[in-house]
Design a protein around this motif. Structure first.
Motif, PDB file in Angstrom:
ATOM      1  N   GLU A 150      -3.058  -1.725 -10.548  1.00 47.39           N
ATOM      2  CA  GLU A 150      -2.049  -1.921  -9.362  1.00 47.39           C
ATOM      3  C   GLU A 150      -0.691  -2.182  -9.922  1.00 47.39           C
ATOM      4  O   GLU A 150      -0.461  -3.007 -11.000  1.00 47.39           O
ATOM      5  CB  GLU A 150      -2.408  -2.929  -8.191  1.00 47.39           C
ATOM      6  N   HIS A 188       2.263  -4.458  -8.878  1.00 48.36           N
ATOM      7  CA  HIS A 188       2.413  -5.526  -7.719  1.00 48.36           C
ATOM      8  C   HIS A 188       3.733  -5.979  -7.821  1.00 48.36           C
ATOM      9  O   HIS A 188       3.997  -6.623  -8.781  1.00 48.36           O
ATOM     10  CB  HIS A 188       1.399  -6.762  -8.157  1.00 48.36           C
ATOM     11  N   ARG A 203       9.702   0.376  -2.963  1.00 45.27           N
ATOM     12  CA  ARG A 203       9.428   1.270  -1.695  1.00 45.27           C
ATOM     13  C   ARG A 203       8.650   2.552  -2.429  1.00 45.27           C
ATOM     14  O   ARG A 203       7.611   2.877  -2.003  1.00 45.27           O
ATOM     15  CB  ARG A 203      10.313   1.689  -0.971  1.00 45.27           C
ATOM     16  N   SER A 260       2.233  -0.790  -5.519  1.00 48.81           N
ATOM     17  CA  SER A 260       0.947  -0.472  -4.700  1.00 48.81           C
ATOM     18  C   SER A 260       0.701  -1.736  -3.863  1.00 48.81           C
ATOM     19  O   SER A 260       0.168  -1.505  -2.938  1.00 48.81           O
ATOM     20  CB  SER A 260      -0.174  -0.435  -5.974  1.00 48.81           C
ATOM     21  N   ARG A 261       1.254  -2.700  -4.099  1.00 49.37           N
ATOM     22  CA  ARG A 261       1.119  -3.977  -3.365  1.00 49.37           C
ATOM     23  C   ARG A 261       2.583  -4.996  -3.504  1.00 49.37           C
ATOM     24  O   ARG A 261       3.142  -4.981  -4.649  1.00 49.37           O
ATOM     25  CB  ARG A 261      -0.240  -4.960  -3.582  1.00 49.37           C
ATOM     26  N   GLN A 316       2.602 -10.574   2.557  1.00 52.96           N
ATOM     27  CA  GLN A 316       2.023  -9.721   1.564  1.00 52.96           C
ATOM     28  C   GLN A 316       1.316  -8.601   2.214  1.00 52.96           C
ATOM     29  O   GLN A 316       0.633  -8.617   3.281  1.00 52.96           O
ATOM     30  CB  GLN A 316       0.730 -10.709   0.724  1.00 52.96           C
ATOM     31  N   GLY A 317       1.113  -7.613   1.476  1.00 53.66           N
ATOM     32  CA  GLY A 317       0.402  -6.591   2.045  1.00 53.66           C
ATOM     33  C   GLY A 317       0.950  -5.101   1.299  1.00 53.66           C
ATOM     34  O   GLY A 317       1.799  -5.439   0.057  1.00 53.66           O
ATOM     35  N   SER A 318       0.887  -4.151   2.031  1.00 51.28           N
ATOM     36  CA  SER A 318       1.443  -2.795   1.137  1.00 51.28           C
ATOM     37  C   SER A 318       2.631  -2.603   1.749  1.00 51.28           C
ATOM     38  O   SER A 318       3.264  -3.413   2.365  1.00 51.28           O
ATOM     39  CB  SER A 318       0.603  -1.401   2.254  1.00 51.28           C
ATOM     40  N   VAL A 319       3.499  -1.655   1.078  1.00 46.90           N
ATOM     41  CA  VAL A 319       4.858  -1.613   1.359  1.00 46.90           C
ATOM     42  C   VAL A 319       5.223  -1.430   2.948  1.00 46.90           C
ATOM     43  O   VAL A 319       5.882  -2.195   3.446  1.00 46.90           O
ATOM     44  CB  VAL A 319       5.501  -0.406   0.610  1.00 46.90           C
ATOM     45  N   THR A 320       4.335  -0.773   3.703  1.00 46.33           N
ATOM     46  CA  THR A 320       4.391  -0.624   5.112  1.00 46.33           C
ATOM     47  C   THR A 320       4.312  -1.690   5.901  1.00 46.33           C
ATOM     48  O   THR A 320       5.019  -2.227   6.770  1.00 46.33           O
ATOM     49  CB  THR A 320       3.731   0.698   5.590  1.00 46.33           C
ATOM     50  N   GLU A 321       3.285  -2.643   5.325  1.00 47.43           N
ATOM     51  CA  GLU A 321       3.044  -3.760   6.198  1.00 47.43           C
ATOM     52  C   GLU A 321       3.978  -4.809   5.995  1.00 47.43           C
ATOM     53  O   GLU A 321       4.774  -5.442   6.979  1.00 47.43           O
ATOM     54  CB  GLU A 321       1.661  -4.366   5.564  1.00 47.43           C
TER      55      GLU A 321
END
Length: 251
Positions: free
Chosen positions: A30, A32, A204, A208-209, A221-226
């Motif tokens: 990943e 990060h 963006r 990965s995270r 914390q999370g994905s770009v979208t989250e």
């Protein structure tokens, strides 16, 4: 697999708490990203993980506690670090820089002289970083981006299992930023790559995270979208959660 596990990391400078209990996992394979406003504690986290400043809590890799070790001992355990300004031997060639980083224990005359072959791990680092065609160029003649790639290559030949990169694309051209993002995804295989960054478009595109820090603590914390959709993140970056999500991307 989790390469780096950070739990309740805290850093204080006198009465000031720079990092106030940060926890996150950086997994193998990943890229990060650590993001957040100026003063959020991003670089201080990396400083504590790599032994530059003293912290409390826990930082483990492969079950081994790293916190409290010196910079050199942490590096020997497989945690590599770059800074915003690349640190390379500018008078030496690219391949000579990689030789030194690889600890090949050649005497200086041998390092500076003609070579019959290139060490396999050095050759692999040249391919990974895209510097094969420049292997005999003096490091001082490289562009800003290429020097950053060389420094990443110097970590690769040391077999670093976790790469901690502090604003690696600062001052780069658009093409260099894209090439750097692609490089990070090439070298993430079997490694954790942690990137401290202010460039939200770069994040963006290549994260990965994401872990978002604010005032020394984890905000999201999370994905770009989250994280982009998290109202708390929008408020910190934009001053109001009512602003369109697209503005966060380009903040």
């Amino acid at each position: 697999m989790t390469a780096l596990s950070i739990r309740d990391l805290r850093v204080r400078f006198g009465a000031f708490t720079a990092v106030g209990g940060v926890s996150f996992d950086a997994a193998d394979d990943e890229v990060h990203f650590l993001i957040g406003p100026n003063g959020a504690g991003k670089t201080t986290c990396v400083d504590a993980i790599t032994g530059l400043v003293r912290g409390s809590g826990s930082v483990t890799m492969g079950g081994t506690e790293l916190l409290g070790r010196s910079v050199q001992a942490t590096a020997r355990r497989g945690v590599g670090r770059t800074f915003q300004t690349a640190s390379v031997f500018e008078q030496l060639t690219v391949v000579q820089n990689l030789d030194i980083a690889a600890g090949l224990h050649r005497r200086w005359p041998a390092l500076l002289g003609m070579r019959r072959s290139v060490e396999p791990r050095v050759e692999q680092a040249l391919r990974d970083t895209g510097l094969t065609e420049l292997q005999d160029a003096a490091a001082g003649t490289l562009s800003h981006g290429q020097k950053q790639w060389l420094e990443i290559g110097m970590l690769l030949v040391q077999d670093a299992q976790a790469l901690m990169l502090d604003e690696p694309v600062a001052g780069m051209s658009h093409d260099e930023r894209v090439a750097t993002g692609e490089l990070l995804h090439r070298v993430k295989r079997g490694r954790a790559v942690v990137v401290v960054e202010h460039d939200m478009e770069f994040m963006r595109t290549f994260a990965s995270r994401v872990t978002v820090l604010h005032q020394g603590q984890v905000l999201s914390q999370g994905s770009v979208t989250e994280v982009q959709e998290d109202p708390r993140v929008q408020e910190v970056y934009l001053g109001t959660a009512a602003q369109p999500e697209e503005e966060l991307v380009h903040a």
